[in-house]
Write an enzyme that holds these catalytic residues in place. Structure first.
Site, mmCIF file in Angstrom:
data_model
loop_
_atom_site.group_PDB
_atom_site.id
_atom_site.type_symbol
_atom_site.label_atom_id
_atom_site.label_comp_id
_atom_site.label_asym_id
_atom_site.label_seq_id
_atom_site.Cartn_x
_atom_site.Cartn_y
_atom_site.Cartn_z
ATOM 1 N N LYS A 1 0.838 -1.191 0.000
ATOM 2 C CA LYS A 1 0.000 0.000 0.000
ATOM 3 C C LYS A 1 0.877 1.247 0.000
ATOM 4 C CE LYS A 1 -1.888 2.788 2.865
ATOM 5 N NZ LYS A 1 -1.873 3.977 2.009
ATOM 6 N N GLU B 1 9.846 15.833 15.462
ATOM 7 C CA GLU B 1 10.282 15.624 14.083
ATOM 8 C C GLU B 1 9.554 16.628 13.196
ATOM 9 O OE1 GLU B 1 9.058 12.056 11.840
ATOM 10 O OE2 GLU B 1 11.150 11.912 11.210
ATOM 11 N N GLU C 1 9.519 1.301 10.848
ATOM 12 C CA GLU C 1 10.586 2.279 10.636
ATOM 13 C C GLU C 1 9.917 3.639 10.766
ATOM 14 O OE1 GLU C 1 12.698 4.908 9.634
ATOM 15 O OE2 GLU C 1 12.572 4.287 7.533
ATOM 16 N N CYS D 1 13.604 10.573 7.312
ATOM 17 C CA CYS D 1 13.620 10.115 8.710
ATOM 18 C C CYS D 1 15.030 10.167 9.283
ATOM 19 C CB CYS D 1 13.039 8.725 8.820
ATOM 20 S SG CYS D 1 13.654 7.594 7.595
HETATM 21 O O1 TXE Z 1 2.589 9.600 7.598
HETATM 22 P P1 TXE Z 1 1.653 8.435 8.064
HETATM 23 P P2 TXE Z 1 2.157 10.951 6.864
HETATM 24 C C1 TXE Z 1 6.302 11.569 9.682
HETATM 25 C C2 TXE Z 1 6.620 12.997 9.425
HETATM 26 C C3 TXE Z 1 5.383 13.495 8.726
HETATM 27 C C4 TXE Z 1 4.320 12.739 9.454
HETATM 28 C C5 TXE Z 1 3.040 12.551 8.727
HETATM 29 O O2 TXE Z 1 6.826 13.671 10.626
HETATM 30 O O3 TXE Z 1 5.205 14.860 8.847
HETATM 31 O O4 TXE Z 1 4.915 11.478 9.702
HETATM 32 O O5 TXE Z 1 3.239 11.943 7.458
HETATM 33 C C6 TXE Z 1 -0.571 4.796 6.087
HETATM 34 N N1 TXE Z 1 -3.250 2.122 9.545
HETATM 35 N N2 TXE Z 1 6.807 10.649 8.672
HETATM 36 O O6 TXE Z 1 0.826 11.478 7.266
HETATM 37 O O7 TXE Z 1 0.282 8.943 8.326
HETATM 38 C C7 TXE Z 1 -0.595 5.948 5.119
HETATM 39 O O8 TXE Z 1 -1.647 5.801 4.202
HETATM 40 C C8 TXE Z 1 -2.412 1.685 8.595
HETATM 41 C C9 TXE Z 1 8.034 10.049 8.990
HETATM 42 O O9 TXE Z 1 2.290 10.704 5.453
HETATM 43 O O10 TXE Z 1 2.373 7.685 9.091
HETATM 44 C C10 TXE Z 1 0.792 5.838 4.497
HETATM 45 O O11 TXE Z 1 0.785 4.830 3.488
HETATM 46 N N3 TXE Z 1 -1.772 2.506 7.745
HETATM 47 C C11 TXE Z 1 8.374 8.941 8.091
HETATM 48 C C12 TXE Z 1 1.658 5.401 5.660
HETATM 49 O O12 TXE Z 1 0.757 4.827 6.609
HETATM 50 C C13 TXE Z 1 -2.003 3.835 7.871
HETATM 51 C C14 TXE Z 1 7.899 8.946 6.711
HETATM 52 C C15 TXE Z 1 2.440 6.545 6.334
HETATM 53 O O13 TXE Z 1 1.525 7.544 6.731
HETATM 54 C C16 TXE Z 1 -2.875 4.342 8.860
HETATM 55 C C17 TXE Z 1 6.622 9.598 6.565
HETATM 56 C C18 TXE Z 1 -3.511 3.414 9.724
HETATM 57 N N4 TXE Z 1 -4.339 3.806 10.695
HETATM 58 C C19 TXE Z 1 6.142 10.435 7.528
HETATM 59 N N5 TXE Z 1 -2.889 5.690 8.747
HETATM 60 C C20 TXE Z 1 9.801 8.499 8.169
HETATM 61 N N6 TXE Z 1 10.312 8.393 9.372
HETATM 62 O O14 TXE Z 1 10.428 8.206 7.170
HETATM 63 C C21 TXE Z 1 -2.047 6.024 7.757
HETATM 64 N N7 TXE Z 1 -1.518 4.897 7.194
#
Ligand code: TXE
Length: 467
Positions: A152, A354, A227, A261
């Site tokens: 996904k 972050e 991660e 990250c």
């Molecule tokens: O991440 P999300 P977002 C951090 C960074 C950023 C913040 C929000 O601070 O500003 O997260 O980013 C899926 N059950 N990082 O909103 O929401 C979602 O569809 C299962 C750090 O994009 O964590 C996507 O595919 N899955 C990070 C994935 O999870 C769910 C990289 C990531 O989304 C879900 C990205 C649920 N309940 C953001 N809700 C890094 N450390 O690299 C969402 N998703």
């Protein structure tokens, strides 16, 4: 209907149908059906198929890089490097099927061996910052170990994942082994986490959602690797090559517009070198070229979305101590200038959370103990750097910093052949290198009795006889 945007222009580049929970169920069912066949493909044949997939990705790498830049806004040169890593990752794990070795363990009365077996259907949930690269870190070891998968991608960046599914099919990966579902995290992602036919979820994203994934996985005792976020420290001692440390510090936090990250988003500098370090860093920040991702001279692109830009800007209020500020284009696109906040303390909000954007906190420290204390004073533990010319100190500090990956006199974090992952609330498990395979296999122990019929092979029976 999902509208996919180009963050550099704000324009819609694609309209896609969103998958539902039923679509997720159907993808899981396809993966489940394909699993018994895929796990029994001869290891050498699985290897050959993965190599063919790596070659097919290589042949389409320019197309994939262009698509990644259009969908994320990252400079084309960066996208090319990332897709190169995708190809390398598949080549690396293509060698794994014939090297998934077990153990032979000395025991009495027989022979004991371990097998490393695939888990089954794995659910892979990935974010928008390095879309296909992070997906490849999960897909390649998962497939090499004999699992089937449902991927996904993030709603904001699904385009290269869709292409990947086509390329895998054309390369001869059997039907049902690779399944891509484009849909919302709360419906499709959550379904992967909760579905009883999914054996494991590998997730990269925010720590907040990571906690939900772990919680949801508990109901079916699903394996999870996570991660998550980071707030990595770039620790600069006064005895370091200050010019090199200062010249490279901006790229270590503003790369991918800070949406990384591993971003070294806290720079800890020894007090006696603090002012010199900032002066040396200034031209490197001011010279960063922020703009069109398709211009070869561009160093940094836009942020991923307007909403994310608002979040980043909230860390730089009117009265913030902005020591250095780079430039950014005006107008459409989700631009934000590289921003250096100094001096901050480790208690400030910009030093604790972050930000995931081009904003860095520069913080002074007194001595080695103080540097380590501040570096560890965070809920995260993903990455980081130590800059010093004193080799013993470098190793001492590296031992004491609580982080999954660390580099000395360098800002690199990730290599295909080395393990990557976090301590503390930065995650669970490791990706890449030989270690990733441990997280896509179960160890099964098999004991074979070598005693004849006339001998009892049960140790308790023997001890009863002796009693
Ligand atoms: O991440 P999300 P977002 C951090 C960074 C950023 C913040 C929000 O601070 O500003 O997260 O980013 C899926 N059950 N990082 O909103 O929401 C979602 O569809 C299962 C750090 O994009 O964590 C996507 O595919 N899955 C990070 C994935 O999870 C769910 C990289 C990531 O989304 C879900 C990205 C649920 N309940 C953001 N809700 C890094 N450390 O690299 C969402 N998703």
């Amino acid at each position: 209907m999902l509208e996919v945007l180009n963050p550099a222009t704000g324009e819609v580049v694609e309209r896609l149908d969103q998958a539902t929970e039923e679509d997720a169920d159907a993808a899981i069912a396809r993966a489940k059906e394909a699993f018994p066949k895929w796990r029994t493909v001869e290891p050498s044949d699985r290897s050959r198929l993965l190599r063919r997939l790596a070659d097919a990705l290589d042949a389409e790498k320019e197309n994939l890089a262009q698509l990644e830049s259009k969908n994320t806004g990252k400079p084309l040169g960066d996208s090319r490097g990332e897709i190169e890593m995708v190809v390398d990752t598949f080549h690396y794990y293509a060698g794994a099927p014939e090297r998934l070795l077990g153990d032979s363990i000395p025991v009495s009365g027989g022979v004991d061996v371990t097998f490393r077996e695939p888990l089954g259907v794995v659910g892979l949930i990935v974010p928008w910052n390095f879309p296909l690269t992070i997906a490849s870190w999960k897909m390649a070891p998962a497939l090499a170990a004999g699992n089937t998968l449902v991927l996904k991608p993030a709603e904001l960046t699904p385009l290269t994942a869709i292409e990947f599914e086509r390329i895998a099919r054309d390369a001869g990966i059997p039907e049902g082994v690779v399944n891509v579902v484009v849909g919302p995290g709360r419906a499709v992602g959550q379904r992967l986490v909760e579905h009883p036919d999914v054996a494991k979820v590998a997730f990269t994203g925010s720590t907040a959602v990571g906690k939900k994934v772990m919680e949801g996985a508990a109901a079916t005792i699903k394996r999870v690797t996570l991660e998550l976020g980071g707030k990595s420290a770039n620790v600069v001692f006064a005895d370091a090559d200050l010019e090199e440390a200062a010249a490279t510090a901006p790229a270590a936090v503003f790369g991918n517009a800070g949406q990384d990250c591993c971003a070294r988003s806290r720079i800890l500098v020894e007090k006696s070198a603090f002012d010199d370090f900032l002066s040396l860093m200034q031209p490197a920040v001011e010279n960063l070229r922020v703009g069109d991702p398709f211009d070869e001279a561009t160093d940094m692109g836009p942020l991923i979305s307007a909403e994310h830009r608002e979040g980043v800007a909230s860390y730089v209020p009117e009265d913030a101590p902005v020591a250095i500020k780079g430039s950014a284009p005006e107008g459409s696109g989700f631009w934000y200038p590289p921003t250096v906040l100094a001096p901050l303390t480790n208690e400030d909000r910009a030093a604790r959370e972050e930000i995931f954007g081009p904003v860095v906190a520069v913080i002074p420290f007194e001595d080695e103990d103080d540097a380590i204390r501040q570096a560890n004073d965070t809920i995260y533990g993903l990455s980081g750097s130590v800059w010093t010319r004193n080799g013993a100190r470098a190793l001492r500090v590296a031992h004491r910093i609580e982080t999954g990956v660390l580099s000395i006199n360098s800002n690199t974090s990730v290599r295909v052949a080395t393990p990557f992952g976090g301590m503390k609330q930065s995650g669970v498990g490791r990706e890449l290198g030989p270690h990733a395979l441990d997280y896509y296999t179960e160890v099964k122990n098999v004991y074979i009795s070598t005693e004849g019929e006339e001998h009892s092979s049960e140790p308790w029976a023997r001890s009863e006889e002796g009693a």
